[in-house]
Design a protein around this motif. Sequence first.
Motif, PDB file in Angstrom:
ATOM      1  N   ALA A  57       0.797  -1.122  -0.005  1.00  0.00           N
ATOM      2  CA  ALA A  57       0.078   0.042   0.073  1.00  0.00           C
ATOM      3  C   ALA A  57       0.913   1.333   0.007  1.00  0.00           C
ATOM      4  N   TYR A  58       1.955   1.408   0.845  1.00  0.00           N
ATOM      5  CA  TYR A  58       2.862   2.226   0.760  1.00  0.00           C
ATOM      6  C   TYR A  58       3.490   2.583  -0.516  1.00  0.00           C
ATOM      7  N   ARG A  59       3.827   1.701  -1.050  1.00  0.00           N
ATOM      8  CA  ARG A  59       4.469   1.724  -2.607  1.00  0.00           C
ATOM      9  C   ARG A  59       3.797   2.075  -3.518  1.00  0.00           C
ATOM     10  N   TRP A  60       2.489   1.986  -3.463  1.00  0.00           N
ATOM     11  CA  TRP A  60       1.533   2.505  -4.380  1.00  0.00           C
ATOM     12  C   TRP A  60       1.274   3.917  -4.190  1.00  0.00           C
ATOM     13  N   GLY A  61       1.079   4.203  -2.781  1.00  0.00           N
ATOM     14  CA  GLY A  61       1.109   5.704  -2.477  1.00  0.00           C
ATOM     15  C   GLY A  61       2.065   6.402  -2.774  1.00  0.00           C
ATOM     16  N   ASP A  62       3.276   5.722  -2.889  1.00  0.00           N
ATOM     17  CA  ASP A  62       4.787   6.649  -3.472  1.00  0.00           C
ATOM     18  C   ASP A  62       4.888   6.505  -4.683  1.00  0.00           C
ATOM     19  N   GLY A  63       3.983   5.972  -5.305  1.00  0.00           N
ATOM     20  CA  GLY A  63       4.279   5.715  -6.969  1.00  0.00           C
ATOM     21  C   GLY A  63       5.454   4.826  -7.232  1.00  0.00           C
ATOM     22  N   GLN A  64       5.685   3.911  -6.559  1.00  0.00           N
ATOM     23  CA  GLN A  64       6.770   2.850  -6.894  1.00  0.00           C
ATOM     24  C   GLN A  64       6.072   1.549  -7.577  1.00  0.00           C
ATOM     25  N   LEU A  65       4.733   1.091  -6.972  1.00  0.00           N
ATOM     26  CA  LEU A  65       4.423  -0.136  -7.611  1.00  0.00           C
ATOM     27  C   LEU A  65       2.838   0.126  -7.829  1.00  0.00           C
ATOM     28  N   LEU A  66       2.325  -0.902  -8.453  1.00  0.00           N
ATOM     29  CA  LEU A  66       0.862  -0.709  -8.978  1.00  0.00           C
ATOM     30  C   LEU A  66       0.637   0.302  -9.677  1.00  0.00           C
ATOM     31  N   LYS A  67       1.400   0.902 -10.472  1.00  0.00           N
ATOM     32  CA  LYS A  67       1.192   2.270 -11.086  1.00  0.00           C
ATOM     33  C   LYS A  67      -0.133   2.193 -12.247  1.00  0.00           C
ATOM     34  N   PRO A  68      -0.358   1.256 -12.771  1.00  0.00           N
ATOM     35  CA  PRO A  68      -1.655   1.149 -13.632  1.00  0.00           C
ATOM     36  C   PRO A  68      -2.924   1.356 -12.833  1.00  0.00           C
ATOM     37  N   PHE A  69      -3.101   1.133 -11.544  1.00  0.00           N
ATOM     38  CA  PHE A  69      -4.091   1.230 -10.963  1.00  0.00           C
ATOM     39  C   PHE A  69      -4.464   2.716  -9.978  1.00  0.00           C
ATOM     40  N   LYS A  70      -5.662   3.053 -10.239  1.00  0.00           N
ATOM     41  CA  LYS A  70      -5.873   4.440  -9.664  1.00  0.00           C
ATOM     42  C   LYS A  70      -6.108   4.544  -8.275  1.00  0.00           C
ATOM     43  N   LEU A  71      -6.590   3.288  -7.630  1.00  0.00           N
ATOM     44  CA  LEU A  71      -6.990   3.254  -6.340  1.00  0.00           C
ATOM     45  C   LEU A  71      -6.592   1.827  -5.691  1.00  0.00           C
ATOM     46  N   VAL A  72      -5.804   1.958  -4.329  1.00  0.00           N
ATOM     47  CA  VAL A  72      -5.481   0.692  -3.764  1.00  0.00           C
ATOM     48  C   VAL A  72      -5.866   0.848  -2.135  1.00  0.00           C
ATOM     49  N   LEU A  73      -6.962   0.118  -1.847  1.00  0.00           N
ATOM     50  CA  LEU A  73      -7.347   0.057  -0.470  1.00  0.00           C
ATOM     51  C   LEU A  73      -7.125  -1.037   0.380  1.00  0.00           C
ATOM     52  N   LEU A  74      -6.433  -0.628   1.510  1.00  0.00           N
ATOM     53  CA  LEU A  74      -5.879  -1.621   2.521  1.00  0.00           C
ATOM     54  C   LEU A  74      -6.753  -1.916   3.655  1.00  0.00           C
ATOM     55  N   ILE A  75      -7.686  -2.978   3.445  1.00  0.00           N
ATOM     56  CA  ILE A  75      -8.923  -3.342   4.286  1.00  0.00           C
ATOM     57  C   ILE A  75      -8.305  -4.548   5.142  1.00  0.00           C
ATOM     58  N   CYS A  76      -8.417  -4.055   6.565  1.00  0.00           N
ATOM     59  CA  CYS A  76      -8.367  -5.172   7.785  1.00  0.00           C
ATOM     60  C   CYS A  76      -9.570  -5.785   7.913  1.00  0.00           C
ATOM     61  N   LEU A  77      -9.654  -7.025   8.019  1.00  0.00           N
ATOM     62  CA  LEU A  77     -11.038  -7.599   7.748  1.00  0.00           C
ATOM     63  C   LEU A  77     -11.292  -8.100   9.228  1.00  0.00           C
ATOM     64  N   ARG A  78     -10.589  -7.588  10.226  1.00  0.00           N
ATOM     65  CA  ARG A  78     -10.962  -7.783  11.530  1.00  0.00           C
ATOM     66  C   ARG A  78     -11.835  -6.635  12.061  1.00  0.00           C
ATOM     67  N   ASP A  79     -11.580  -5.630  11.211  1.00  0.00           N
ATOM     68  CA  ASP A  79     -12.209  -4.411  11.608  1.00  0.00           C
ATOM     69  C   ASP A  79     -13.819  -4.400  11.698  1.00  0.00           C
ATOM     70  N   PRO A  80     -14.410  -4.278  12.695  1.00  0.00           N
ATOM     71  CA  PRO A  80     -15.994  -4.498  12.864  1.00  0.00           C
ATOM     72  C   PRO A  80     -16.748  -3.667  11.596  1.00  0.00           C
ATOM     73  N   ALA A  81     -15.979  -2.524  11.579  1.00  0.00           N
ATOM     74  CA  ALA A  81     -16.740  -1.387  10.572  1.00  0.00           C
ATOM     75  C   ALA A  81     -16.676  -2.197   9.029  1.00  0.00           C
ATOM     76  N   ILE A  82     -15.615  -2.947   8.789  1.00  0.00           N
ATOM     77  CA  ILE A  82     -15.496  -3.590   7.513  1.00  0.00           C
ATOM     78  C   ILE A  82     -16.519  -4.584   7.319  1.00  0.00           C
ATOM     79  N   GLN A  83     -16.697  -5.372   8.563  1.00  0.00           N
ATOM     80  CA  GLN A  83     -17.696  -6.538   8.644  1.00  0.00           C
ATOM     81  C   GLN A  83     -19.036  -6.018   8.608  1.00  0.00           C
TER      82      GLN A  83
END
Length: 867
Positions: free
Chosen positions: A220-246
Amino acid sequence: MAEKDCGGLDQFRIIEKVNTTPLLRDLYEHVTPRFAADWKLIGTLLGLPNGELKAIEAGYPTNVKWCCNQMLEKWLELDHTATWKKLFAAIEPPCDEGTDAVSVLFQIVRRHNIQSRFTTDEESWPPDQPKNFTPLVLVHHQGHGTTMEEPTATVESFQTSNVHSLSVYKDRSELLPDTSTVTKEIADILAPLEHSKYPQFILIEGAPGIGKSILLKEIAYRWGDGQLLKPFKLVLLICLRDPAIQQASLINDLIQLFCCRDEKTLEMAAACSNYFVKNAGKDLVFLFDGFDEFPDALWKTGLIADILKRKLLPQCGLIVSSRPHASVHLREQATIRVDILGFTNTERRQYIQQALDRQPERISELTQYLDQHFPINSLCYVPFNMVILLFLYKKGVPLPRNSTELYNYFVCLTICRYLARYEHTLENTITDLNSLPPFCKNILLQLSKLALEGLNHNRLVFTFEEINAACPDIAVTPGAINCFGLLQAVKHVGLTGMTTTFNFLHFSIQEFLAAHRVAHLPPHEELKFLQEKFWSKIHSNMFAIYVTLTKGQRSSFKAFLQPSLLKRLLQGREVSISSQFLDNQLQCLRLFQCFLDAGDNDTCRFLENAKIFDSKVINLENNSLTTSDVECLMIFLYSSSHKNWTEVYLWDCFIQDHGLQMLHLGVTNCDITIKALELNYNGLTKSSSAAIRDIVIHCEVEVLGISNNNTIGEDEKLYSILTSPSSMLIELYMDSINLSSSAAVKLFTALSESKKLKVLWIVNNNVDDEVCDAITQALMKNTSLCELRMESNPISGSSAQFIIQALRHNNTLQLLYLPYYPQDVEHKIRLSADVNKERHNRGCKVILNIHFKSFSRFRRSRSASFQ
């Protein structure tokens, strides 16, 4: 933004000033008057945590200018590289024409991912954890999953096929494949995601504490810094233990979690959600962290389940992390498999050097300790365990001898550290939980009860109310609920506001405390729990800790095992009474490790002399072995007084590459012989070839089965066992391993020089006419081979004739299986008769039998020599 004309800000746009740090008075004068209304959005784009923005807003919720001033002041305080240039970028984020709201939200998430990299608060514990991402060794291998050549919309249409797979591979013995397949770049595992025109699914597996979450944060950091996953407009890091996510039911719910909750950003989230729904998820990547913490009930139905099953946003990229036992649902869907296996010896040495400030004497002392204490050495491939060991070493406490002592000392020091803040002089004075002050014991037992109940129900996350109910002696204020520092609070920005949940510092700490609870149950409850749960896979690690904690001396445990009866049973007497562990070798191995950790060598000797081991065969067929089970086997082979085994039978145990590396570590560090080693159907790849070679040579293996392990035969290191003078191998079974023509040529080239191999099976592979010359040369030169099976291979009739004719110059082969072609089988039979006649005339008494078989799917029985 509110205004495009920045007015007085233009004076700071000159080159000399744009890279300078702003002064507060200039910010108050030029920024606040014009942009106060957007202070939360600007703060988010500047990378300020949502918690800080919430705190500022709580001070004067109606005074936007005051809030803006506080936000700018906090930015200068937290960002040591703050410049006017950064501020301009936040005030005027780059937007594509027609998609302003969507583009601004992309920038918000990008900044969020950069800001959240390895975020830890002042209470981070244990200390001295790695601050930078440790490069991982990546090894290419083949796996099963969704084909990358055909788009897939739903889970029902997923087909099993051989696809490009990668493994984050940190093996402890440093047995790596050829350099052409090894890299330390994360970009390699993401390359198919970036370059394929079809959606990809990456599954990341590993034990607790191995680095799965850190790897996703780094991506996620390297996408935000422009190093990886450059073709993608959005990368969302989702923690599945988060009650709000569930609780999320819409894509918009997920995107809103990354936004401060004002009207403008919520509108942006809605626009972004509509954008991706319209495009079926194209240009979007989800990083789902902790699938093992995702409730089973939500897998059947719900937003996250629909995304993972490709029923929703079918064109999005998916990267999911999980512990292996929980990811069975996902393995057939993944196009890329990634195993995180921990520190290599090299990385561990580097980490020790950094943690000990490169002090040669201390580095040498700790390294020597690890070399001399095999159980601890085998634990330290997990980064979390390595961190704890270094912390204990720096504190000067006695170094642990096993995992139980490791966590026991750590828990004690954590409690001492917590109490020292309240002027209790206990720092470093307690190394046993039984020595805690009385006022601590009740709280610890209540916390241990919570840990045990969580383990029984596979729960790792607890709410404030649940902790209050389970631990009434703990202070009721949220800030005090960290239970001596053993729990960590995690804040979640939910759909209805900020919520806080708690989890133990590490899953192993929860297991340790659960074992502590069992050891303090009333005797009748303890015995009942042992009878119900002792053989459960979920509880296996906990009970290993339990036996070590109690040294096997609890009356309930003695009643459970009935030691006097146990000894008679193990010696072969009074076998009329059934016993679970006598009928199951895996349970015997688990018990052996428990008693070994507890220091009960007498019971260990009784266990290894159990009647079930009389034949000197270890048979764990069809057991899906966990990492801890493989470790039990490794410890047993290493520590047992029995050093000559007839067979180790691990057929269809799914030990995978990392399990084989553990086995290699144990057997090659002791004097042991294994006459037959069966490793069929285990998900092994060519990265295990060197380890198999070393085991075969070191343990004097005579029979080796590696069938149905995709690509295991692609590394030529494996074939050196055919030519090594130290090898005792006489039978080799390599059916259905997707053997390529080039690898088959290497195999038969090695076979031509072999002096010992008598049986070779390569049924159902890709051996074709290109290999014909190598086969004929090998058969003419080899002087030991008696049986060769090659049916179900694409060998043409003409090539089969050349192979048969080559046997005119061979005096040892007795049995040959070739593919069946009805049109010329009679000619081949006559040809084989001519070969036998010529052999007889030459004085050779060995009769050659040739069989022609069509495609066959059969499961080879165990070698007749060892049945």
